[in-house]
Scaffold this active site. Structure first.
Site, short mmCIF file in Angstrom:
data_model
loop_
_atom_site.label_atom_id
_atom_site.label_comp_id
_atom_site.label_asym_id
_atom_site.label_seq_id
_atom_site.Cartn_x
_atom_site.Cartn_y
_atom_site.Cartn_z
N THR A 10 0.84 -1.20 0.00
CA THR A 10 0.00 0.00 0.00
C THR A 10 0.88 1.25 0.00
O THR A 10 0.37 2.36 0.07
CB THR A 10 -0.90 0.02 1.26
OG1 THR A 10 -0.07 -0.21 2.40
CG2 THR A 10 -1.95 -1.07 1.19
N ASN A 11 2.18 1.05 -0.05
CA ASN A 11 3.11 2.18 -0.04
C ASN A 11 3.13 2.84 -1.43
O ASN A 11 3.55 2.21 -2.41
CB ASN A 11 4.49 1.67 0.37
CG ASN A 11 5.52 2.77 0.41
OD1 ASN A 11 5.62 3.58 -0.50
ND2 ASN A 11 6.29 2.80 1.49
N GLU A 39 0.54 -8.39 9.61
CA GLU A 39 1.51 -8.12 10.66
C GLU A 39 2.90 -8.54 10.19
O GLU A 39 3.11 -9.72 9.87
CB GLU A 39 1.12 -8.90 11.93
CG GLU A 39 1.76 -8.33 13.17
CD GLU A 39 1.64 -9.27 14.36
OE1 GLU A 39 2.45 -9.16 15.27
OE2 GLU A 39 0.72 -10.13 14.35
N ASP A 68 9.62 -6.34 0.77
CA ASP A 68 9.99 -5.68 2.01
C ASP A 68 11.32 -5.00 1.75
O ASP A 68 12.20 -5.57 1.10
CB ASP A 68 10.10 -6.70 3.15
CG ASP A 68 9.96 -6.01 4.51
OD1 ASP A 68 8.92 -5.36 4.73
OD2 ASP A 68 10.88 -6.11 5.34
N HIS A 185 18.14 -0.46 -5.20
CA HIS A 185 17.89 -1.80 -4.67
C HIS A 185 16.64 -2.41 -5.30
O HIS A 185 16.63 -3.55 -5.71
CB HIS A 185 17.73 -1.69 -3.15
CG HIS A 185 16.82 -0.57 -2.73
ND1 HIS A 185 16.96 0.72 -3.21
CD2 HIS A 185 15.74 -0.54 -1.94
CE1 HIS A 185 16.02 1.48 -2.70
NE2 HIS A 185 15.25 0.74 -1.93
P1 ITT Z 1 4.05 -2.22 2.55
O1 ITT Z 1 4.35 -3.11 3.74
O2 ITT Z 1 2.58 -1.97 2.34
O3 ITT Z 1 4.74 -2.68 1.30
P2 ITT Z 1 5.72 -0.32 4.00
O4 ITT Z 1 6.08 1.14 3.81
O5 ITT Z 1 5.25 -0.73 5.36
O6 ITT Z 1 4.64 -0.74 2.86
P3 ITT Z 1 8.18 -1.80 4.33
O7 ITT Z 1 7.76 -2.42 5.62
O8 ITT Z 1 8.88 -2.64 3.31
O9 ITT Z 1 6.94 -1.19 3.56
O10 ITT Z 1 9.08 -0.53 4.70
C1 ITT Z 1 9.78 0.10 3.71
C2 ITT Z 1 10.35 1.40 4.27
O11 ITT Z 1 11.74 1.47 3.94
C3 ITT Z 1 9.70 2.60 3.62
O12 ITT Z 1 8.58 3.04 4.39
C4 ITT Z 1 10.83 3.61 3.58
O13 ITT Z 1 10.93 4.26 4.82
C5 ITT Z 1 12.06 2.73 3.41
N1 ITT Z 1 12.39 2.55 1.97
C6 ITT Z 1 12.17 1.44 1.22
N2 ITT Z 1 12.55 1.65 -0.05
C7 ITT Z 1 13.00 2.91 -0.10
C8 ITT Z 1 13.51 3.72 -1.13
O14 ITT Z 1 13.62 3.27 -2.38
N3 ITT Z 1 13.89 4.96 -0.84
C9 ITT Z 1 13.78 5.43 0.42
N4 ITT Z 1 13.28 4.75 1.44
C10 ITT Z 1 12.90 3.49 1.20
#
Ligand code: ITT
Length: 201
Positions: A10-11, A39, A68, A185
């Site tokens: 949902t990000n 979770e 993730d 990444h």
């Molecule tokens: P979903 O679980 O719904 O996918 P989330 O935001 O909770 O969304 P994650 O648990 O994988 O996802 O956390 C990823 C976090 O890592 C994200 O909120 C950023 O703070 C950081 N992140 C990941 N990819 C990034 C990127 O390309 N650039 C900057 N920050 C990033």
């Protein structure tokens, strides 16, 4: 190769990048019609990616991609790591008040904890997992660099304004979207995943 893939995320920042990375691949990305509260109780990026992909696969019964990701800082015992999205709210390192967005609060906390630190090495990591009817696939991508002393740039999301990739003089948030995709990444993980998907009949 499969033609449709459900995104178990949902990000919005991730979704924007995943849409770009799958462009021209022949795989259509679908967004879930409702959000599941998964979770993230795994102890690794892989486990959490798997938990997300599996939950959406079981709810919607179609090929699903979960990912993730996060920023790993070795000088901080690997934090924010798998806690990247809610780092501001962790007891570890002290809770950072949520004034403005989560991204901003996470950045403030990380900069506070790294104040005066000389070793600023860090890397972003994405683990992407696909759940299929009778199989699973996964791929990982990393991007090495360092944590800047203050935010720069408006692009990207998350920790991008304070991360400078190795060999660059710009922050990740100052790069054009296509530039970020080439070295990120997520770009690396998804290109590898597409190679694996192509091997499927
Ligand atoms: P979903 O679980 O719904 O996918 P989330 O935001 O909770 O969304 P994650 O648990 O994988 O996802 O956390 C990823 C976090 O890592 C994200 O909120 C950023 O703070 C950081 N992140 C990941 N990819 C990034 C990127 O390309 N650039 C900057 N920050 C990033």
């Amino acid at each position: 190769m499969l033609s449709r893939l459900l995104l178990a995320t949902t990000n919005r920042g991730k979704i924007r990048e995943l849409v770009r990375l799958f462009e021209g691949s022949g795989v259509e990305l679908l967004l879930p019609e409702r959000e599941l509260d998964v979770e993230e109780k795994g102890g690794s990026f892989f486990e959490n990616a798997y938990l997300k992909a599996k939950a959406y696969y079981e709810a919607f019964r179609m090929p699903t991609l979960g990912e993730d990701s996060g920023l790993v800082v070795p000088a901080l015992e690997g934090y924010p790591g798998i806690y990247s999205s809610r780092f501001y709210s962790l007891e570890w390192g002290g809770v950072e008040p949520l004034e403005g967005s989560r991204d901003r609060a996470n950045i403030r906390k990380l900069l506070r904890l790294m104040e005066g630190l000389q070793d600023r090495k860090a890397y972003f990591l994405t683990c992407a997992v696909v759940c299929l009817d009778n199989a699973g696939l996964w791929a990982e991508g990393r991007c090495y660099g360092e944590v800047l002393r203050e935010p720069r740039g408006e692009g990207g999301f998350g920790y991008d304004p304070i991360f400078q990739p190795e060999g660059y003089t710009k922050s990740m948030a100052e790069l054009r979207p296509e530039e970020k995709d080439l070295l990120s990444h997520r770009g690396k993980a998804i290109r590898r995943l597409l190679e694996l998907l192509k091997m499927l009949k």
